[in-house]
Design a protein around this motif. Sequence first.
Motif, PDB file in Angstrom:
ATOM      1  N   HIS A  94       0.738  -1.255  -0.088  1.00 13.79           N
ATOM      2  CA  HIS A  94      -0.011  -0.039   0.070  1.00 13.79           C
ATOM      3  C   HIS A  94       0.908   1.194  -0.053  1.00 13.79           C
ATOM      4  O   HIS A  94       0.591   2.246  -0.755  1.00 13.79           O
ATOM      5  CB  HIS A  94      -0.994   0.023   1.105  1.00 13.79           C
ATOM      6  CG  HIS A  94      -1.959   1.061   0.895  1.00 13.79           C
ATOM      7  ND1 HIS A  94      -2.813   1.087   0.117  1.00 13.79           N
ATOM      8  CD2 HIS A  94      -2.439   2.079   1.785  1.00 13.79           C
ATOM      9  CE1 HIS A  94      -3.700   2.028   0.177  1.00 13.79           C
ATOM     10  NE2 HIS A  94      -3.517   2.818   1.004  1.00 13.79           N
ATOM     11  N   THR A  97       1.813   2.262  -3.515  1.00 12.59           N
ATOM     12  CA  THR A  97       0.585   2.560  -4.336  1.00 12.59           C
ATOM     13  C   THR A  97       0.423   3.876  -4.443  1.00 12.59           C
ATOM     14  O   THR A  97       0.132   4.462  -3.430  1.00 12.59           O
ATOM     15  CB  THR A  97      -0.628   1.655  -4.007  1.00 12.59           C
ATOM     16  OG1 THR A  97      -0.296   0.389  -3.770  1.00 12.59           O
ATOM     17  CG2 THR A  97      -1.782   1.763  -4.865  1.00 12.59           C
ATOM     18  N   SER A  99      -1.341   7.547  -5.301  1.00 13.07           N
ATOM     19  CA  SER A  99      -2.916   8.073  -5.093  1.00 13.07           C
ATOM     20  C   SER A  99      -3.536   7.950  -6.516  1.00 13.07           C
ATOM     21  O   SER A  99      -4.652   7.607  -6.478  1.00 13.07           O
ATOM     22  CB  SER A  99      -2.653   9.677  -5.006  1.00 13.07           C
ATOM     23  OG  SER A  99      -2.060  10.416  -5.853  1.00 13.07           O
ATOM     24  N   ILE A 102      -4.709   4.268  -6.746  1.00 16.55           N
ATOM     25  CA  ILE A 102      -5.850   4.027  -5.721  1.00 16.55           C
ATOM     26  C   ILE A 102      -7.112   4.411  -6.266  1.00 16.55           C
ATOM     27  O   ILE A 102      -8.111   3.847  -6.174  1.00 16.55           O
ATOM     28  CB  ILE A 102      -5.471   4.805  -4.482  1.00 16.55           C
ATOM     29  CG1 ILE A 102      -4.367   4.132  -3.636  1.00 16.55           C
ATOM     30  CG2 ILE A 102      -6.807   4.784  -3.407  1.00 16.55           C
ATOM     31  CD1 ILE A 102      -3.757   4.652  -2.678  1.00 16.55           C
ATOM     32  N   THR A 103      -7.139   5.762  -6.701  1.00 12.66           N
ATOM     33  CA  THR A 103      -8.199   6.472  -7.341  1.00 12.66           C
ATOM     34  C   THR A 103      -8.733   5.803  -8.556  1.00 12.66           C
ATOM     35  O   THR A 103     -10.074   5.611  -8.577  1.00 12.66           O
ATOM     36  CB  THR A 103      -7.857   7.970  -7.663  1.00 12.66           C
ATOM     37  OG1 THR A 103      -7.544   8.764  -6.771  1.00 12.66           O
ATOM     38  CG2 THR A 103      -9.241   8.693  -8.251  1.00 12.66           C
ATOM     39  N   MET A 106     -10.525   2.386  -7.342  1.00  9.27           N
ATOM     40  CA  MET A 106     -11.701   2.511  -6.716  1.00  9.27           C
ATOM     41  C   MET A 106     -12.872   3.087  -7.595  1.00  9.27           C
ATOM     42  O   MET A 106     -14.148   2.760  -7.609  1.00  9.27           O
ATOM     43  CB  MET A 106     -11.663   3.767  -5.585  1.00  9.27           C
ATOM     44  CG  MET A 106     -10.607   2.984  -4.276  1.00  9.27           C
ATOM     45  SD  MET A 106     -11.084   1.476  -3.711  1.00  9.27           S
ATOM     46  CE  MET A 106     -12.748   2.134  -2.870  1.00  9.27           C
ATOM     47  N   THR A 149      -6.038  -2.076  -2.105  1.00 10.43           N
ATOM     48  CA  THR A 149      -6.783  -1.103  -2.604  1.00 10.43           C
ATOM     49  C   THR A 149      -7.820  -2.058  -3.456  1.00 10.43           C
ATOM     50  O   THR A 149      -9.082  -1.641  -3.524  1.00 10.43           O
ATOM     51  CB  THR A 149      -6.095   0.080  -3.741  1.00 10.43           C
ATOM     52  OG1 THR A 149      -5.450   0.590  -2.760  1.00 10.43           O
ATOM     53  CG2 THR A 149      -7.034   1.020  -4.209  1.00 10.43           C
ATOM     54  N   TYR A 150      -7.220  -3.048  -4.000  1.00 12.76           N
ATOM     55  CA  TYR A 150      -8.129  -3.985  -4.807  1.00 12.76           C
ATOM     56  C   TYR A 150      -9.090  -4.569  -3.952  1.00 12.76           C
ATOM     57  O   TYR A 150     -10.271  -4.445  -4.183  1.00 12.76           O
ATOM     58  CB  TYR A 150      -7.241  -5.004  -5.663  1.00 12.76           C
ATOM     59  CG  TYR A 150      -8.109  -5.963  -6.318  1.00 12.76           C
ATOM     60  CD1 TYR A 150      -8.713  -5.559  -7.853  1.00 12.76           C
ATOM     61  CD2 TYR A 150      -8.427  -7.309  -6.165  1.00 12.76           C
ATOM     62  CE1 TYR A 150      -9.530  -6.476  -8.732  1.00 12.76           C
ATOM     63  CE2 TYR A 150      -9.119  -8.127  -6.774  1.00 12.76           C
ATOM     64  CZ  TYR A 150      -9.889  -7.577  -7.980  1.00 12.76           C
ATOM     65  OH  TYR A 150     -10.344  -8.461  -8.902  1.00 12.76           O
ATOM     66  N   SER A 153     -11.825  -2.033  -2.878  1.00 12.42           N
ATOM     67  CA  SER A 153     -12.934  -1.802  -4.230  1.00 12.42           C
ATOM     68  C   SER A 153     -13.910  -3.126  -4.100  1.00 12.42           C
ATOM     69  O   SER A 153     -14.927  -2.791  -4.178  1.00 12.42           O
ATOM     70  CB  SER A 153     -12.264  -1.593  -5.224  1.00 12.42           C
ATOM     71  OG  SER A 153     -11.657  -2.682  -5.792  1.00 12.42           O
TER      72      SER A 153
END
Length: 261
Positions: A94, A97, A99, A102-103, A106, A149-150, A153
């Motif tokens: 993380h 990763t 931003s 991440i965006t 998501m 992040t995955y 989501s």
Amino acid sequence: MEIHAKTVLLTGSTGGIGLEISKALAAAGARLILTGRNLDRLNALKKNLVGEGHLAIAVDVASEDGVDKLVALAQTNQVDVLINNAGVNHLATHEQTSSGEITRMMTVNLCAPMILCSRLIPVLQNRTEAMIINVGSIMGSIGMAGSATYCASKFGLRGFTESLRRELADSNIRVVYFAPRMTSTAINSEQMVAMSQALGTAVDSPENVAEQLVSVIAKPGCIEQYLGWPEKLFVRINGLLPRVVDRALKKQLPTVLSYAR
């Protein structure tokens, strides 16, 4: 639901799973609205599908303009089934990763399906029977190192699907959460494939996943489907005894980090 002669809007149509879902649905007699970002690939897919009347549209489901175009097409063509299949993944710790990554994850994996559902519910409510299938992941129930992040989501997509199913319980729309395990597709980077091999992770073919998804459509009472054994068992154990899963996954952590960093 009998899928023959139904109109299906499928996002991520040219991806590994999406490609095989398209073929399986067309073979079952469905009329498809194929979506993706590459029109040449979409047209090539459409040309090779069984049946007639399929449509292809190049859009980014993460954009407002893309959603507007899909909604307009769904209204005109009286869509019966929405399959939210488009997705992106990225193996990394993380802290490494960005931003932007991440965006993007998501937005594509969670926000886009939520927005499409919101906009298309009025269209689906006009059909005699209708379905929404949100394609999640086993990792929407089990948090994995290197995929925070995955997982977030897909956890979100699972919670959204459950809530929407209950919200539409007295309507004509059946809402289904469909969760494959690791599948052999281009969404997986070389590092992810190598890590899976090192861990001995079972991998399904996209053809098998597509076959399972089409079978779900024909099951009236099916509201969720998890693929793979022992992954389905781990989902249950993780829900009841997460510390047991913590200990099991900690043994894999050095291997995961060697590929994720």
